[in-house]
Design a protein around this motif. Structure first.
Motif, mmCIF file in Angstrom:
data_model
loop_
_atom_site.group_PDB
_atom_site.id
_atom_site.type_symbol
_atom_site.label_atom_id
_atom_site.label_comp_id
_atom_site.label_asym_id
_atom_site.label_seq_id
_atom_site.Cartn_x
_atom_site.Cartn_y
_atom_site.Cartn_z
ATOM 1 N N HIS A 160 0.808 -1.216 0.000
ATOM 2 C CA HIS A 160 0.000 0.000 0.000
ATOM 3 C C HIS A 160 0.843 1.269 0.000
ATOM 4 O O HIS A 160 0.355 2.353 0.330
ATOM 5 N N CYS A 170 -7.621 0.894 -4.968
ATOM 6 C CA CYS A 170 -7.181 -0.289 -4.205
ATOM 7 C C CYS A 170 -8.244 -0.628 -3.156
ATOM 8 O O CYS A 170 -8.977 0.248 -2.700
ATOM 9 N N CYS A 172 -7.880 -1.002 -0.180
ATOM 10 C CA CYS A 172 -7.628 -0.288 1.081
ATOM 11 C C CYS A 172 -8.294 1.077 1.087
ATOM 12 O O CYS A 172 -8.327 1.746 2.113
ATOM 13 N N CYS A 177 -1.783 2.233 -5.279
ATOM 14 C CA CYS A 177 -0.939 1.407 -4.403
ATOM 15 C C CYS A 177 -0.070 0.460 -5.233
ATOM 16 O O CYS A 177 -0.477 -0.030 -6.290
#
Ligand SMILES: [Zn+2]
Length: 318
Positions: A160, A170, A172, A177
């Motif tokens: 990340h 992503c 996340c 990332c």
């Protein structure tokens, strides 16, 4: 060798791998299953069942869990798991209550890195960086022979690091990332796009995946590249290129002696690592005027996570 036995459980986004591990890192018994991804209670129940089955034939003293998520510095809670249902989950105490065993919870990549350092490809190397390439990218850091977890337990989340401003989204929640450019998902994404476009490689991948676009995975692209397909080989080289650039950044920050690359994508071997080594040498700061870290393939394969988790649990007892 046997000595004190411990159970290691590696909980990934889709699979649970578990085993009884002896003091030499050998796996004496196995239990594998699917991860019930949607419900923390179901994951707890699955862990309980696995432990019960493994203890029928083995007297174990401790249990280590490698979890695909952010584990807090005390090793008790999973703060966040991008691919699982855990949000500030008190996993260690819940499993300890259920099994009656001393439990250690570690990030899965930290557990793998520990296993490679204790029993695998980088034994005895004091300063090591592990990069695991699967659907995403995991990482671990060993400094001076000790796992480095960071102040809050979250060190080593290399996947990340943002490498492309406003890049691909992503899981996340951020964009750009590293794992969007240098992991197996890149091959999956490109393979599915090619199948939808009907390119020659796309049709080949579609065949290999049984005719369903959604079943096309990175391993199909790797197989095509190994078979000599130029386009698939080029995709692996692109991933290797991004891998080498990221590793050069890690070397700039951490100056390891060895970078060990693990995870499923390693099956591509030199199709991936040769471009990665070239990009690393090209991108490394101070190149030509400094020693360069070696880039090697992990030695323990898919078992590294469970072996490392078991060994860390045993080490914590001492
Ligand atoms: Zn991310």
């Amino acid at each position: 060798m046997s000595g004190t036995l411990a159970i290691g459980i590696d909980i990934g986004g889709t699979k649970i791998a578990a085993g009884v591990v002896d003091e030499g890192g050998a796996v004496l018994a196995r239990q594998d299953g699917d991860t019930p991804a949607t419900d923390p209670e179901a994951v707890l129940a699955a862990i309980g069942d696995i432990v019960e089955r493994l203890r029928r034939d083995h007297d174990v003293a401790a249990l280590g869990i490698g979890a695909a998520g952010f584990v807090d510095a005390s090793g008790s809670r999973v703060l966040f798991a991008p691919h699982l249902a855990w949000r500030d989950e008190p996993l260690r105490d819940a499993v300890a209550r259920r099994t009656g065993l001393p439990v250690v919870v570690e990030n899965d990549a930290n557990a793998s890195g520990w296993a490679e350092w204790r029993f695998g490809a980088v034994q005895g190397e004091p300063d090591v960086v592990l990069v695991t390439l699967g659907t995403g990218i995991g990482g671990a850091i060993v400094i001076d022979g000790e796992p480095y977890r960071g102040r809050f337990g979250i060190a080593g989340e290399f996947g990340h690091m943002q490498v492309v401003p406003d890049g691909l989204p992503c899981d996340c929640g951020n964009r750009g990332c590293w794992e969007q450019y240098a992991s197996g998902r890149v091959l999956t994404r490109r393979g599915r796009a090619a199948a939808e476009e009907g390119t020659p490689l796309g049709r080949r991948l579609l065949d290999a995946a049984g005719g369903s676009v959604d079943e096309i995975l990175g391993l199909h692209v790797t197989a095509a590249a190994r078979d000599g397909d130029d386009e698939a080989t080029g995709w692996l080289a692109d991933v290797g290129d991004w891998l080498g650039i990221g590793v050069a950044n890690l070397a700039a920050a951490l100056d390891p002696g060895v970078v060990v690359v693990g995870g499923g994508l390693c099956d591509a071997g030199d199709l991936l690592l040769e471009p990665a080594r070239a990009a690393f040498s090209r991108s490394l700061t101070g190149r030509g005027h400094r020693p360069e870290a070696r880039i090697v393939v992990a030695g323990l394969g898919a078992d590294a996570g469970l072996i490392g988790a078991a060994d860390m649990a045993r080490a914590r007892m001492r």
